[in-house]
Design an enzyme around this catalytic site. Sequence first.
Site, short mmCIF file in Angstrom:
data_model
loop_
_atom_site.label_atom_id
_atom_site.label_comp_id
_atom_site.label_asym_id
_atom_site.label_seq_id
_atom_site.Cartn_x
_atom_site.Cartn_y
_atom_site.Cartn_z
N ASP A 37 4.17 0.89 -6.52
CA ASP A 37 4.89 -0.19 -5.85
C ASP A 37 4.29 -1.56 -6.19
OD1 ASP A 37 2.49 0.25 -4.49
OD2 ASP A 37 3.43 0.96 -2.66
N ASN A 50 1.66 5.03 9.49
CA ASN A 50 2.96 5.52 9.98
C ASN A 50 3.53 6.60 9.06
OD1 ASN A 50 3.67 4.06 7.76
ND2 ASN A 50 5.02 2.63 8.81
N HIS A 79 3.80 6.37 5.75
CA HIS A 79 4.48 5.91 4.54
C HIS A 79 3.72 6.32 3.28
CE1 HIS A 79 2.30 1.76 4.68
NE2 HIS A 79 1.98 2.27 3.51
N GLU A 125 8.85 3.59 3.93
CA GLU A 125 8.57 3.52 5.36
C GLU A 125 9.40 4.56 6.10
OE1 GLU A 125 6.21 1.76 6.33
OE2 GLU A 125 6.14 -0.25 5.46
#
Length: 253
Positions: free
Chosen positions: A74, A147, A149, A154
């Site tokens: 990313d 979380n 990800h 996400e």
Amino acid sequence: MAILYTVLEDHESASRHVAGLLVETINRHSPDTSGLCTLGLATGSTPLSVYENLCRRYQSGEVSFQGITTFNLDEYVGLPPEHPQSYLAYMRTNLFDHVDLDRSKTHLPAAHQIDDSHSAEAISRRYESEIENAGGIDWQLLGIGVNGHIGFNEPGATIDSPTRLVDLAASTIEANSRFFESTDQVPKQAITMGIGTILKARKIVLLATGAAKAEAVAAAINGPVTSDNPASFLQTHSDVLFVLDREAASAIA
Ligand code: GLP
């Protein structure tokens, strides 16, 4: 398919273990054998010691990156490539500048190219094609967000998602604000490989250390396969290994 995991004492030993797996993989694909090897690379604070280890092993002649192609997961949108917090700068500082990788074979999503004539969709599609043209990813390194990800997929990301423009979750912006002067300066968007892109890799190794990751790791391994925890989609892949330290493994049932 159950996710295999291995638990090491601490962050350093878990990082050394992952670096060892990478060196083995690279050497197995050395130019004298099958020639090509394509690695998927991750950023964040977790893999820093892995890269340090790889640089050391390169310097001591244990491994060479000649013939290796890399694709990062990313890149932030809105940071120029030379910005110290861009993932390109991270990769240069922590790996690319210290080993014999051919720069033309290193790739990150060109998020800085987004403008009126270069859409995020076109840049994302090009990244997918580059991965395909390189023969796909042999070995993908992942971290995990608090979380769940992976990359910047996400909660809410779908199992077949491709490389695309995404909005970062508030918790991710908050977590990553430690690298910036203030939360306002953290980019709100990124281009990330999708879950579908990641699941095409032939082997996936996820490194997680520290107590903050324990819940996300446990949900990914023991919980349902759900977009609430994108890392849980890794349960559908046939060759995934989680490398954990004791703290990150502490909530696994
Ligand atoms: C970042 C990256 C992920 C990384 C995760 C955890 O936002 N996009 O690839 O795995 O968050 O980062 P850290 O290792 O710093 O906890």
